[in-house]
Each structure stands twice: as C-alpha cells, then as structure tokens.
Write an enzyme that holds these catalytic residues in place. Structure first.
Site, PDB file in Angstrom:
ATOM      1  NE  ARG A 224      -4.091  -1.950   2.097  1.00  0.00           N
ATOM      2  CZ  ARG A 224      -4.037  -3.166   2.668  1.00  0.00           C
ATOM      3  NH1 ARG A 224      -2.960  -3.502   3.384  1.00  0.00           N
ATOM      4  NH2 ARG A 224      -5.016  -4.018   2.523  1.00  0.00           N
TER       5      ARG A 224
ATOM      6  CE  LYS B 227      -0.085  12.690 -15.792  1.00  0.00           C
ATOM      7  NZ  LYS B 227      -0.295  12.910 -17.245  1.00  0.00           N
TER       8      LYS B 227
ATOM      9  CD  GLU C  67       8.421  14.875 -23.078  1.00  0.00           C
ATOM     10  OE1 GLU C  67       7.757  15.908 -22.808  1.00  0.00           O
ATOM     11  OE2 GLU C  67       7.891  13.764 -23.265  1.00  0.00           O
TER      12      GLU C  67
ATOM     13  CE  LYS D 211       5.809  16.408 -15.491  1.00  0.00           C
ATOM     14  NZ  LYS D 211       6.263  15.132 -16.094  1.00  0.00           N
TER      15      LYS D 211
ATOM     16  CD  GLU E 295      -3.250  14.730 -17.357  1.00  0.00           C
ATOM     17  OE1 GLU E 295      -3.894  14.235 -18.284  1.00  0.00           O
ATOM     18  OE2 GLU E 295      -2.088  14.389 -17.059  1.00  0.00           O
TER      19      GLU E 295
ATOM     20  NE  ARG F 138       0.883  16.185 -14.266  1.00  0.00           N
ATOM     21  CZ  ARG F 138       1.506  15.521 -13.310  1.00  0.00           C
ATOM     22  NH1 ARG F 138       1.097  15.612 -12.051  1.00  0.00           N
ATOM     23  NH2 ARG F 138       2.549  14.760 -13.595  1.00  0.00           N
TER      24      ARG F 138
ATOM     25  CG  ASN G 272      -1.231  14.996 -21.387  1.00  0.00           C
ATOM     26  OD1 ASN G 272      -0.295  14.418 -20.851  1.00  0.00           O
ATOM     27  ND2 ASN G 272      -2.437  15.075 -20.819  1.00  0.00           N
TER      28      ASN G 272
ATOM     29  CG  HIS H 281       2.976  13.521 -24.602  1.00  0.00           C
ATOM     30  ND1 HIS H 281       3.599  14.733 -24.867  1.00  0.00           N
ATOM     31  CD2 HIS H 281       3.845  12.822 -23.819  1.00  0.00           C
ATOM     32  CE1 HIS H 281       4.772  14.752 -24.253  1.00  0.00           C
ATOM     33  NE2 HIS H 281       4.944  13.610 -23.619  1.00  0.00           N
TER      34      HIS H 281
ATOM     35  CG  HIS I  66       1.004   8.228 -25.773  1.00  0.00           C
ATOM     36  ND1 HIS I  66       0.299   8.556 -24.635  1.00  0.00           N
ATOM     37  CD2 HIS I  66       2.309   8.509 -25.501  1.00  0.00           C
ATOM     38  CE1 HIS I  66       1.141   9.013 -23.715  1.00  0.00           C
ATOM     39  NE2 HIS I  66       2.363   9.001 -24.223  1.00  0.00           N
TER      40      HIS I  66
ATOM     41  CG  HIS J  71       8.015   9.159 -25.005  1.00  0.00           C
ATOM     42  ND1 HIS J  71       6.662   9.017 -25.246  1.00  0.00           N
ATOM     43  CD2 HIS J  71       8.134  10.250 -24.180  1.00  0.00           C
ATOM     44  CE1 HIS J  71       5.993   9.962 -24.605  1.00  0.00           C
ATOM     45  NE2 HIS J  71       6.862  10.719 -23.957  1.00  0.00           N
TER      46      HIS J  71
END
Length: 372
Positions: free
Chosen positions: A108, A130, A172, A214, A224, A228, A232, A235, A239, A250
């Site tokens: 946990r 993330k 990026e 960021k 997000e 936020r 993306n 992206h 993707h 990437h």
C-alpha cells in the site's frame, strides 16, 4: 548535510539539479534502500550504486508492463522489504515509471525517490508524480499519482547517452518551452544539438528552466484536472505512433506529435504561420525526423477507449489518421481547449515569441531512455 532543492512540488517532492555524488546521501532517508535500475545503468554507475541492494529491470517499453511490476513485487517479498524500505529508482523514464508504480503500490505504498539518468527523465518523466506501466501496448494504462520524496538531476550523467537518446529529451524540453517559457524556446533556437552536448553549464540552465515549467504546473494541478493537460502537448499523437510502430522512441514520437499539432493549430487559425514554422524549424534543427513512420491515410481510424475522461465523456486514443481528420473528429473547440486551459490564456511560451500571432490581433480570444 541536506542541500537546498532547486524546486519543491506541493511541499512534498524536492527536485535537485547538480552533482549526484554531493546530493544523494543527503536526500536519502536513514534505513534500508533498495535500488531499481537496469543493467546498463548499473554498469555505468557502479560506484554510486554499490552501497545498495539492487533489482534490475529490462530496457525499453517492452519492460514497462504489469508483468515486470509483479516480478518486482515478488523480489521485494523475497528480500523481506517492508514499509520502512525506501525504493530508489535510478535510470531513465522506463525505470522511474516502473519504480514509482511499484513503490506506490507495494504494501500500500513505500517512500521512494529518483536519480534521473537521461535527459528525458530529468526534464519530464521523473518529475511530477505520475507513475505507471503499459497494458496491451497502450501507454500508461495502469498507474497512479504519487510524488517521489526527491528527484536528483545531474547533467554530468548525460555524457553517457547516445545522441539519439539525448535528442529524445530535447523534444520534451521544446514542449516545456512552448507551454510556458518563450525565453527557453529562444535559447534553444540560438543553440544547436552539438553545442548542447558540449556545454554542460548551458545545458544545466536549460534543464532547470524546463523543470520549472512542469513543477509550476504540477504545483497548481497535481492530478491533471485542468492545466496539467497542457503537459500532454504532442503526446496523444505520439502515443498513437508508439502503439503502431517501433521505429521511433518516445521523444522522437513527441516531436512528430508537436509538429502535427502545430500544423493543425495553424490550419484552425489558432497559431500564426510564422510561429508554426519556428516550431517545426527548431525541431528539425535539433535533428528530428518529423515524418511519421507510416502512411497515416493507410491506418485504421478505429478508436480505442483510453484512460482519459473529461466531464463524463471519454477521449479516444485512435489508430493514426491524418492530422486534418483528427481535428475534424475532435472538433475545433477541443483543440482550442488544449491550447487555452482554464486559468491561463493560450500557451505563454508561444505568446512571448518575437512574432505575435496575426490571428490574435484580428480575433481577440483566439490565441493561440537509454545509455550507451
């Protein structure tokens, strides 16, 4: 002795930019530390990692899976790791994504931190909380928001990167500049790929600027729910490219996605043609091939439901179609929302460029990881 971080995100996650040898010991808590890394990083930075127990993962997107996560759980159980164990991810974006997800879910949740060893990880992947893995080839379908205790970004570690992996991180960096830092964009324009590889002080300043973009956004919108989503940029198409082809990493796919989105914004009147040319020109000068690795018109337009949902409506990650078709399908207001999020007006990085958008004067409100 603990040094002052360059940034602190939501008073929980410290980001350091500087020599890892000086920073890591002070950043780590007392007690047991288990490192998650890959074989190449372990070999390149053996003295740094020697004091710690180490678990290795494979390299590339093929290792960023629930199977890898399950294997790490089992190895942590074998080691007798408990809630007092600290997980240290040392590597590029694949390693930090997997390590963060494992740490956040094992028993946990354990405390964790990162040493980012690629440019892409330093300016993007390791910062912001993330963590996730791919499912059935779809990016980051299983994951969570959990902030690392710290991230250490040492520009000197980047000298081990092949040119292709170093370049991937620059995509990026361009994204961050477009979102909120016109000065960073201009600095990248004045530089060159070769100069960035050979000027560590300049690179450090640019890395710090990209992280600031960021960190500021995540500080305002950690999960997000609004702003936020700017991060993306490029992206969604990237993707799709990564899902349908293994010819681009990437960062390369993000560069293509940014260029396609810039072209789509120009056609919709949200971006001045001169600004679009500057974006595409910078990406090309940095060495990116902006031609998608397949014929868009020959790909299926079938949609597959993804993780993203907004106000009860699902967004789709589709098999690649043309940028024009994508804009028509998504509706113009969706692209406008992506360029003009609540709480901000357009993309500040674009607004601060030298060439103002012509459309802005006519229509107010239409503003537009791997080592050698």
């Amino acid at each position: 002795m603990r040094m002052k971080p360059a940034f602190e995100i939501r008073e929980r996650s410290r980001v350091y930019v500087g020599p890892v040898g000086d920073l890591l010991t002070g950043a780590l808590p007392e007690g047991r530390v288990v490192v998650v890394t890959d074989a190449t990083v372990e070999r390149l930075f053996a003295p740094l990692l020697a004091p710690y127990e180490r678990l290795l993962v494979g390299q590339g997107e093929a290792s960023k899976t629930l199977r890898t996560v399950g294997e790490l759980y089992e190895r942590l159980i074998d080691l007798g790791a408990d809630r007092s164990t600290f997980i240290l991810g040392v590597g590029g974006g694949i390693v930090t994504d997997v390590a963060g997800f494992v740490a956040s879910t094992y028993m946990r949740g354990l405390r964790f931190g990162f040493v980012a060893t690629t440019l892409l990880a330093q300016v993007d992947a390791s910062v912001g909380g993330k963590n996730g893995v791919n499912v059935a080839g779809y990016k980051n379908m299983a994951g969570c928001f959990a902030q690392p205790d710290f991230v250490v970004c040492d520009p000197a570690m980047l000298c081990t990167l092949p040119d292709r992996e170093f370049r991937a991180g620059l995509a990026e960096m361009v994204k961050a500049a477009l979102i909120a830092d016109g000065d960073l964009f201009a600095a990248l324009e004045r530089s060159s790929f070769a100069a960035l590889r050979e000027a560590p002080e300049q690179l450090r300043d640019l890395i710090t600027a990209a992280i600031r973009v960021k960190a500021d956004i995540v500080g305002r919108d950690e999960r997000e729910r609004g702003e936020r989503r700017k991060l993306n940029l490029g992206h969604t198409l990237a993707h799709a490219i990564e899902k349908c082809s293994d010819r681009m990493n990437h960062g390369e796919a993000v560069a293509v996605g940014i260029a396609l989105m810039a072209g789509a914004a120009r056609r919709l009147g949200l971006l001045d043609a001169a600004q679009c040319d500057r974006i595409v020109g910078l990406l090309e000068r940095l060495g990116f091939d902006l031609q998608p690795p397949f014929l868009w018109s020959g790909c299926s337009a079938r949609r597959d439901t993804t993780r993203r949902a907004s106000r009860g409506r699902s967004t789709s990650c589709f098999r690649p179609v043309s940028a024009t078709a994508w804009c028509a399908t998504s509706r113009r207001r969706s692209l406008r929302r992506s360029l003009r999020m609540p709480g901000s007006e357009g993309l500040p990085g674009l607004r601060s460029m030298d060439a103002p958008a012509r459309g802005a004067s006519r229509n107010k409100g239409k503003r537009s990881g791997r080592h050698a």
